[in-house]
Motif scaffolding. Structure first.
Motif, PDB file in Angstrom:
ATOM      1  N   THR A  58       0.844  -1.205   0.000  1.00 29.55           N
ATOM      2  CA  THR A  58       0.000   0.000   0.000  1.00 29.55           C
ATOM      3  C   THR A  58       0.872   1.244   0.000  1.00 29.55           C
ATOM      4  OG1 THR A  58      -1.515  -1.242   1.369  1.00 29.55           O
ATOM      5  CG2 THR A  58      -1.926   1.108   1.224  1.00 29.55           C
ATOM      6  N   ARG A  62       1.229   4.200  -2.872  1.00 32.39           N
ATOM      7  CA  ARG A  62       1.041   5.632  -2.595  1.00 32.39           C
ATOM      8  C   ARG A  62       2.283   6.421  -2.994  1.00 32.39           C
ATOM      9  NH1 ARG A  62      -1.544   5.826   3.066  1.00 32.39           N
ATOM     10  NH2 ARG A  62      -3.525   4.855   2.621  1.00 32.39           N
ATOM     11  N   GLU A  65       2.184   7.090  -6.613  1.00 31.03           N
ATOM     12  CA  GLU A  65       1.191   8.117  -6.964  1.00 31.03           C
ATOM     13  C   GLU A  65       1.666   9.511  -6.564  1.00 31.03           C
ATOM     14  OE1 GLU A  65      -2.479   5.012  -6.329  1.00 31.03           O
ATOM     15  OE2 GLU A  65      -2.175   6.620  -4.871  1.00 31.03           O
ATOM     16  N   ALA A 169      -0.937  11.082   2.426  1.00 33.80           N
ATOM     17  CA  ALA A 169      -2.270  10.696   1.972  1.00 33.80           C
ATOM     18  C   ALA A 169      -3.290  11.813   2.178  1.00 33.80           C
ATOM     19  CB  ALA A 169      -2.697   9.432   2.712  1.00 33.80           C
TER      20      ALA A 169
END
Ligand code: PEP
Ligand code: MG
Length: 563
Positions: A58, A62, A65, A169
């Motif tokens: 995960t 991230r 991204e 995030a």
């Protein structure tokens, strides 16, 4: 004026201010340290292994991204989640009869102790390690991911601490500000908030008592969080916010009111940081901290890998100036494969340029990579060495750098010895750059990471100002550039002093440039000289800043909240 407002205090990051409702981050899961041993050890081992792997995946996703420094931060956290030693230790504990959650908790605690003992960069990464623990435990317990929830409206995010993964995030269009009870001004949250230009205050005692929905006024310049601000304060914050937004839109080069040029440059750590500057209103890069490239690795990056990164950075900056600093490992920036263990005083040990004594090839490889990148891109990077203390070291660096094809060679002045003999150094190099973070540390004999001694570490300390002045004077005498790339260049009031002393460029985090540009544009060079003289005639750091502010334009003081 209302007096009932509660004000919480901390360390501000940046100069921004904002008012908004509190949104609290999801707490980390409770750690059931008394859980019974697992019935099925093999299944528990498999489950925990998978939980670590999922957390790593995960975070990696991230990171992909996010890009830029944020990606590096997330990548580093993902690497911790994938660390075979950590996962191996958890597995052995479970095999030894511990339940999964306490096994994760105790293994992480042991690693955290090691990181804390190592100090510096590693000590600050303890937050990342705990974030891995909380994510893994939440998965094991089937709980939602800890961290910031989806924001229904623009809010001020309040947390005990934010892991880099939490920060990365964040839904940036809805985050007005960040308030953290823990952390430090050089921690990940502060770095990322500074990079994104989000008003942030860290180390706020009492922040954990703030409730969801409570209105707060966050002032990064003052380092304050006011609970339930009155209309007058709201009005002031709004006026400042608008004024800062206008300043952020300016693109003119740095000059004093009467046209004396002082280049405004950015401090960066990665090629992605450079790429983010493509359209930024900065005149180039005054400090490329290349050690970021070497972090989290077990061996040095190859010449090809490095050349690639430097070429990307030079390419992104077009023809603009780029000052690359050679590897500054050691002390607050330990690197697994170069830092010596067992030194009692690493800040006074084999760090920075001194590594050449034992590993000249490490430096030569880097210099060759920079020269190759310059050739490939047609750029002309200036290259400087950190932690130079003597003229022999400056000479040795200049000889090595020129032999490897570097055209413009400089050294950092961040040790008092170098400042006192700046004239001699400037005779053998093309430029110098003052690193005021370390210069303050070594002048005041004060560990730069020790929060409780910040008063001594203050760049306004008269002795530090004297050494900066001596260096700038040497530059003026011999007609060679003297820049400043330490944090002090980001303080608009100090920027005026530095300009008055004869400093030729100021390098800082990109978010700090608009404030410094504004301050410079409102003062003539002569006024900057008067400001510098006033600061230098003071006996204490507090008086030096006060004397400076007494001569600073009122609008600059108000908009930038200089006090
Ligand atoms: C300094 O010491 O001021 C500096 C710019 O270098 P670093 O903060 O990377 O040590
Ligand atoms: Mg330094």
């Amino acid at each position: 004026m209302a007096t009932s407002q509660t004000t919480l205090h901390g360390s501000g990051v940046g100069r921004g201010a904002v008012v908004g409702p509190v949104a609290r981050a999801h707490p980390a899961p409770a750690l059931h340290t008394e859980a019974p041993p697992p019935d099925d050890v093999a299944a528990a081992v498999a489950e925990v292994t998978e939980a670590f792997a999922q957390v790593a995946r995960t975070l990696e996703k991230r990171a992909e991204e996010a890009g830029g420094t944020i990606a590096d931060v997330l990548g580093a956290t993902a690497m911790m989640a994938a660390d075979p030693e950590l996962v191996g230790q958890v597995r052995s504990r479970i095999e030894g009869g511990q339940a999964a959650v306490p096994a994760v908790d105790r293994s992480v605690a042991e690693f955290a102790d090691l990181f804390t003992a190592a100090g510096g960069y590693l000590a600050e990464r303890v937050t990342d390690l705990r974030s891995v623990r909380d994510r893994v435990v939440a998965r094991l317990l089937g709980l939602p991911e800890p961290g910031v929830p989806a924001l229904a409206r623009p809010s001020v995010v309040v947390a005990d601490d934010l892991s880099p993964a939490d920060t990365a995030a964040l839904e940036l269009d809805k985050v007005l500000g960040i308030v953290i009870e823990q952390g430090g001004p050089t921690g990940h949250t502060a770095i990322i908030a500074g990079q994104l230009g989000i008003p942030c205050v860290v180390r706020v005692v009492g922040a954990s008592a703030l409730e969801d929905g409570t209105e707060v006024a966050v002032d990064a310049a003052a380092g304050t969080v006011v609970v339930d601000p009155d209309d007058e304060l709201r009005g002031r914050v709004e006026t400042r916010r608008e004024a800062l937004a206008t300043l952020a839109g300016r693109t003119d080069p740095g000059t004093t009111a009467d046209g004396h040029a002082v280049a405004l440059l950015a401090n960066i750590g990665t090629a992605e940081d450079a790429e983010r500057l493509t359209d930024a209103a900065v005149e180039g890069v005054g400090l490329f901290r290349t050690e970021v490239l070497y972090l989290g690795r077990t061996s040095a990056p190859t010449e090809d890998e490095q050349a690639e990164v430097y070429a990307r950075a030079l390419g992104a900056l077009g023809g603009r100036k780029v000052v690359v600093r050679t590897l500054d490992a050691g002390a607050d920036k330990p690197l697994a494969f170069v830092t010596r263990s067992g030194e009692e005083n690493p800040a006074l040990g084999v760090r920075g340029f001194r590594l050449v004594r034992t590993d000249e090839e490490l430096l030569r490889t880097q210099l060759r990579a920079i020269a190759r990148a310059a050739e490939r891109t047609g750029g002309d990077p200036w290259v400087m060495a950190p932690m130079i203390a003597s003229v022999e070291e400056a000479e040795q660096f200049a000889t090595l750098a020129r032999a490897e094809g570097v055209r413009t060679v400089g050294v950092m002045v961040e040790v008092p010895a170098a400042a006192l003999r700046a004239r001699d150094l400037l005779a053998v190099v093309d430029f110098v750059s003052l690193g005021t973070n370390d210069l303050a540390q070594y002048t005041m004999a004060t560990d730069r990471l020790l929060g409780e001694l910040v008063d001594l570490l203050d760049p306004w300390q008269p002795a530090v100002l004297d050494l900066v002045a001596a260096t700038a004077e040497a530059g003026l005498d011999v007609g060679k550039p003297v820049g400043v790339c330490g944090e002090s260049a980001a303080d608009p009031a100090m920027a005026l002093v530095l300009t008055g002393l004869g400093v030729t460029s100021l390098s800082m985090s990109p978010a700090a440039v608009p404030g410094v540009r504004f301050a410079l544009s409102r003062h003539s060079l002569e006024r900057c000289r008067e400001i510098a003289a006033a600061a230098r005639s003071a006996r204490t750091a507090v008086d030096a800043r006060r004397a400076c502010l007494g001569l600073v334009d009122a609008q600059v003081r108000e908009v930038l909240a200089l006090g």
